[in-house]
Design an enzyme around this catalytic site. Structure first.
Site, short mmCIF file in Angstrom:
data_model
loop_
_atom_site.label_atom_id
_atom_site.label_comp_id
_atom_site.label_asym_id
_atom_site.label_seq_id
_atom_site.Cartn_x
_atom_site.Cartn_y
_atom_site.Cartn_z
N THR A 147 -74.41 -36.73 -48.34
CA THR A 147 -75.14 -36.50 -49.60
C THR A 147 -76.63 -36.55 -49.25
OG1 THR A 147 -74.93 -38.85 -50.17
CG2 THR A 147 -73.34 -37.34 -51.14
N THR A 180 -71.81 -48.46 -50.39
CA THR A 180 -71.44 -47.15 -50.92
C THR A 180 -71.19 -46.19 -49.82
OG1 THR A 180 -72.80 -47.35 -52.77
CG2 THR A 180 -72.14 -45.17 -52.22
N ASN A 379 -85.24 -42.24 -55.29
CA ASN A 379 -84.31 -42.61 -56.35
C ASN A 379 -84.88 -42.46 -57.74
OD1 ASN A 379 -81.79 -43.48 -55.00
ND2 ASN A 379 -83.26 -44.72 -53.86
#
Lengths: 384, 384
Positions: A147, A180, A379
């Site tokens: 990602t 994650t 972010n």
């Protein structure tokens, strides 16, 4: 090498159009046996993505024939439709592979939460991926699950006649239970699923569970271990467990090394704790202290922030006996000023914080990153 | 107005030379009675600064004649020397004020951890501050306790014949138990220390304890409430407690509004929880999620990160019944996609996140800030 380093596995990675930028986004890993044993560990977040709910059920059977993984969408918080989409994906994999049951297909997804997957892209992609399956496809599979990762992550350990290999993705929302991540490990050792389960849990407890980049736990964490038995070798448990742990440790370090916006990899060693649980609690508290993470970014050996983080825990210690070293310099002794902080060399990417609780003989190590303006930017500038 | 709004108090704020930049750094608050009742709450960090250890003992007697507060150094993690310095400061205050016992002098410090105070500056400063004491000195006292605060913080509530006023400092390391802060409240209501203690604990539990700017708990948090009895009025408990809470709430909001580097004040409302403890746990988890705090900085109504934060708690809820509103738009319904996120207006400084656990009737509100590059800069560019 990745997931195809071990014998008995084929893999593929393709661009199915799930990601709008056209990058690879769909990976397929197939176990050709003769054994189809598997084990898995999943996020402890109670808000679980549809593929996690699905794969938890699949793994209960201890048999996995194939794993389909997509980036470009987490399929989390997507309600009944999301679960139906996961189910349909597994069914499609079963259709395009000979002799595979959908109940033996694990599914993993990663990307933005709260968005349904473009099934009109994903389902045709499954057939395309099956057409690309190859005993050399591990590298492409590892690339397709990225990602915000800047690099793909793979690791391989080869022993006497058998191999453990794997791939991982993860760059943000890294926190215990698990960090994650999507991880698929494969081995050609000939072991049953109960043994795989024990080895995987023993390994993740000491590796991925102790990676805590930003304290944020994901809805999608999945770590799978598949065994083909193709080597026809059944190693001793200790040797096999050590190999699995070595691969997990290596992949965990690669995750920390590629964490979003980070400029430092920080190893928090807690020593002389009364219990391992105390050591882990203190390590996590230090690893999650934003003020300390900012200070380390600024190459400031701010041991006061380490002490204030230790002080928020319930671990056994006397505040007047705490010692803290940063990169080997004991800047805090007996809860007060120790060696000259000017002696601490902070120029390198790796920073080692040693917290001595002077309360026992147990230890634990937690890995984290610094907090940077780049982390904030990555972010806040776009949804991820 | 500050700490001298109530009758019976004098205060001063001076530059004693503790701060190298010459800014005011020493405040003195004196209770002239007739009553000298007091209560205090302190950080729950187990690593406590010397002045906290000292003042906790002083407050056990329920009598405080004076409070001496310095900025420019926290006197935390300074060992036996630090405690001796605090003791010497209290003794000096007793010497320069008539009829005051050192055991009735509370001490508070704020600034860098792990550095001893320049007592050659501080002790002469005590005499200088005593010489400046005035019934109008509250404002100067509030200014002298600032560290990285951009503004000084004061609040006053006046009732029928009596007053509660106060001052606060705090801008970083804001987290429950308590938010990093020094707060002195004064009242001329005629109440004994046990009543003050109850009112102060009732108020801080719902105000300062629910301010969580950056999840980092300080070694120095101190909140004191002093009563002079000078109004000769003894209010009903409920009315008094409400006034104390109002002042604490106002000061708490000022702390959030001035948090280091923040661009958003975020109100996290948790509703329909099974218990107040559940509501607080969920509120804190949301308030401490770095990824969400980055998203809100970027004005991205990223409700998936809210759900993933809720999912890490032990609160009672069904993931499929969670609802989340951002600024009044229910972007998540029943754990999945709700109203169009494009409807959320994020342009203003205040952001309201409402998390509906659909599990009961209890509520709690936690205040926090966004995570910004400025926060990183302020906390990495220099020690604080």
């Amino acid at each position: 090498m990745s997931v195809t380093a071990a014998q008995g596995f084929r893999a593929a990675g393709i661009a199915a159009g799930i990601k709008q930028n056209g990058n690879p986004d769909l990976a397929l890993v197939v176990n050709d046996g003769p054994r189809l044993a598997a084990a898995g560990v999943f996020t402890s977040n109670r808000v679980k993505a549809a593929p996690v709910l699905w794969s938890e059920q699949v793994l209960k059977g201890g048999v996995v024939s194939a794993v389909i993984l997509n980036s470009g969408g987490a399929n989390a918080c997507t309600g009944p439709q999301g679960f139906q989409d996961t189910h349909a994906t597994a069914e499609r994999v079963a259709e395009v592979l000979d002799g595979v049951n959908a109940g033996e297909v694990a599914v993993a997804s990663t990307g933005l939460i709260g968005v349904t997957l473009p099934m009109d892209k994903l389902l045709p992609g499954v057939a395309a991926a099956a057409g690309e399956l190859s005993a050399h496809g591990g590298e492409k599979a590892a690339i397709a699950i990225k990602t915000t990762d800047s690099v793909h992550k793979t690791s391989v350990v080869t022993k006497d006649g058998w191999t453990v290999g794997g791939m991982a993705k993860g760059a943000g929302m890294l926190a215990p239970g698990l960090a994650t991540m999507l991880v698929v490990l494969t081995t050609d050792a000939d072991l049953e699923s109960a043994v795989l389960d024990r080895a995987l849990r023993d390994a993740t407890r000491l590796t991925f569970d102790r990676v805590d980049s930003d304290g944020c736990m994901s809805t999608n964490d999945t770590v799978l271990l598949l065994a083909s038995g193709a080597s026809e070798v059944t190693p001793e448990y200790a040797e096999f467990a050590a190999a699995v742990r070595e691969v997990c440790d290596d992949l965990g370090r690669q995750l920390i090394g590629d964490a979003e916006g980070a400029s430092k990899d920080i190893k928090v060693e807690v020593v002389n704790a009364a219990s391992e649980a105390d050591a882990v609690e203190v390590g996590r508290s230090i690893a999650r202290n934003n003020l300390l993470k900012c200070a380390l970014h600024g190459e400031d050996p701010n041991w006061g922030r380490v002490l204030s983080a230790i002080g928020t825990t319930s671990a056994a210690f006397d505040p007047n006996q705490l010692n803290v070293a940063i990169n080997g310099v004991w800047v805090c002794k007996n809860g007060s000023v120790g060696e000259d902080r000017e002696l601490v060399d902070m120029r390198y990417r790796e920073v080692v914080i040693t917290a001595d609780l002077a309360a026992g003989a147990e230890t634990a190590t937690i890995w984290t990153n610094d907090l940077t303006a780049d982390y904030v930017h990555e972010n806040s500038a776009y949804s991820s």
